[in-house]
Scaffold this active site. Structure first.
Site, PDB file in Angstrom:
ATOM      1  N   ASP A 118       0.800  -1.223   0.000  1.00  0.00           N
ATOM      2  CA  ASP A 118       0.000   0.000   0.000  1.00  0.00           C
ATOM      3  C   ASP A 118       0.833   1.274   0.000  1.00  0.00           C
ATOM      4  O   ASP A 118       0.323   2.353   0.295  1.00  0.00           O
ATOM      5  CB  ASP A 118      -0.963  -0.002   1.205  1.00  0.00           C
ATOM      6  CG  ASP A 118      -2.128  -0.952   0.984  1.00  0.00           C
ATOM      7  OD1 ASP A 118      -2.620  -1.008  -0.149  1.00  0.00           O
ATOM      8  OD2 ASP A 118      -2.528  -1.628   1.941  1.00  0.00           O
ATOM      9  N   ASP A 178      -6.672  -3.966  -5.945  1.00  0.00           N
ATOM     10  CA  ASP A 178      -6.348  -2.660  -5.347  1.00  0.00           C
ATOM     11  C   ASP A 178      -4.906  -2.245  -5.653  1.00  0.00           C
ATOM     12  O   ASP A 178      -4.572  -1.071  -5.715  1.00  0.00           O
ATOM     13  CB  ASP A 178      -6.515  -2.691  -3.816  1.00  0.00           C
ATOM     14  CG  ASP A 178      -7.669  -3.525  -3.314  1.00  0.00           C
ATOM     15  OD1 ASP A 178      -8.075  -4.468  -4.014  1.00  0.00           O
ATOM     16  OD2 ASP A 178      -8.168  -3.259  -2.213  1.00  0.00           O
TER      17      ASP A 178
HETATM   18  N1  GLY Z   1      -7.547  -1.354  -0.401  1.00  0.00           N
HETATM   19  C1  GLY Z   1      -8.437  -1.831   0.554  1.00  0.00           C
HETATM   20  C2  GLY Z   1      -9.840  -1.448   0.341  1.00  0.00           C
HETATM   21  O1  GLY Z   1     -10.232  -0.989  -0.721  1.00  0.00           O
HETATM   22  O2  GLY Z   1     -10.615  -1.615   1.280  1.00  0.00           O
END
Ligand code: GLY
Length: 394
Positions: A118, A178
């Protein structure tokens, strides 16, 4: 910098008179204010939130009236500094810029955190947004150092960055859709340094995602699990969707946004075509709510009683403002405008008396865990503000 203080919504919208509501329940405050004024009140709440490197605001729990706070290592921590950078651009008020710089500085230690994919969400939404505005070379340095750390998660056999480290007994090498969002950091690192390694890694990751995450109908799986030696796909599952074959709304949004952004950097039309195909899947869903805000998962069998997800709508709206610049079809712009118009209402903007640094209600974070359900969440605001900036061409 274009100064557009307090004019953000003035074009195309009626100044509506509202009575304030508390957590979805109408409450007559005696005096009604316009939606635009209500927005300004909400913006001030972000400005007034006290700077604390251990207390990044993540979400607000409507039922308990409490702010959920996180340290900088949380995946959501970059969004709050990003919201302040966005608000500086939208209002021209230097106070937002000062606060944005302070909160951004709290994120710097994360440049060495190699335990997460992330990095893009965290560093690009804070330092990346700051760099666009300030052109500060120290911000560029942090972006490059963060990209170096993120690159350690790349596996050549798989052709992807590893997403999560948890659940390692079950998932040898999980990649979530994601993760497309984190490629922006890599693309920018190549732009800053001229070193193509980051760009090539981002392209490989995008190609692997394109090959394995996308279903025949152009909807997108949440998690694909790989074998680290052969690079073969071992499983396709979900972590935040209704089930493995369902279409988690925000996940579709990450895919649409991610492929659109990959096209921006590469001009490879394969990515553009995929962004449009997944966008078309999203828009074609029968279960769409009339106001344009999707339910959290298109396949939740309890629809129309299921919760909605404003964050999915704002991610998609922001992506669509960009996609509109590449695609020869007005439907993307029409949807983005519809979302912005829908959200510009007392149903979605938090009432004056909610004491937390958030703007919009009704996002859903993690339905399977019954966590952050139908509440204000920082990234719903982030992509909303980004959509406003993109709408006005910034
Ligand atoms: N990246 C985690 C979410 O979208 O909850």
């Amino acid at each position: 910098m274009q100064k557009i203080t307090y004019l953000v919504f003035s074009i195309g919208f009626l100044a509506l008179s509202v009575s304030c509501k508390s957590n979805g329940k109408s409450k007559d405050m005696g005096e009604s204010i316009s939606v635009d004024s209500l927005l300004q009140v909400r913006y001030q709440k972000l400005l007034e939130y006290p700077a604390d490197s251990m207390a990044f605001p993540r979400s607000y729990t409507d039922s308990t009236k409490t702010i959920r706070k996180t340290p900088s290592k949380d995946w959501t921590s970059g969004f709050f500094p990003g919201n302040l950078w966005h608000l500086y651009q939208l209002t021209g008020d230097d106070a937002f810029k000062k606060k944005a710089a302070t909160w951004t500085s709290f994120m710097e230690s994360q440049k060495h955190n190699d335990g997460t994919h992330d990095m893009g969400f965290k560093i690009f939404c804070s330092f990346g947004e700051g760099l666009k505005i300030t052109n500060d070379s120290s911000y560029a340095k942090v972006i490059v150092e963060s990209a170096q750390t993120l690159a350690t998660r790349f596996n050549e056999n798989v052709g992807s960055l590893r997403s999560w480290d948890f659940n390692a007994d079950e998932w040898e090498f999980p990649v979530i859709v994601d993760n497309m969002m984190n490629l922006e950091l890599l693309f920018e690192a190549t732009k800053i340094t001229g070193d193509s390694t980051y760009y090539e890694m981002a392209v490989q990751h995008a190609n692997t995602t394109l090959k394995n995450h996308v279903r025949e109908d152009n909807s997108i799986y949440h998690v694909v699990v790989y074998d680290t030696i052969s690079g073969a796909v071992k499983d396709k599952v979900t972590h935040q969707g209704f089930n493995a074959e369902s279409s988690w709304s925000r996940g579709q949004g990450w895919g649409i946004y991610g492929f659109t952004m990959a096209y921006r950097y590469t001009r490879d039309t394969t990515y553009l075509n995929q962004a449009m195909a997944t966008a078309d899947f999203y828009l074609s869903q029968e279960n769409f709510r009339e106001d344009g805000i999707p339910y959290w998962d298109f396949h939740d069998p309890t629809i129309p009683d299921a919760v909605r997800d404003v964050s999915a709508a704002t991610v998609v709206a922001s992506a669509f403002y960009e996609l509109d610049g590449y695609a020869d079809n007005p439907k993307y712009l029409a949807y983005a405008d519809r979302v912005v118009e829908t959200l510009h209402s007392e149903e979605y903007i938090l009432p004056e008396d909610v004491d937390g640094p958030f703007i919009l209600d009704h996002s859903t974070g993690n339905w399977p865990k019954n966590d952050e359900m139908d509440d204000p969440i920082v990234y719903g605001d982030y992509y909303f503000l980004e959509a406003l900036l993109r709408k006005q061409g910034e």
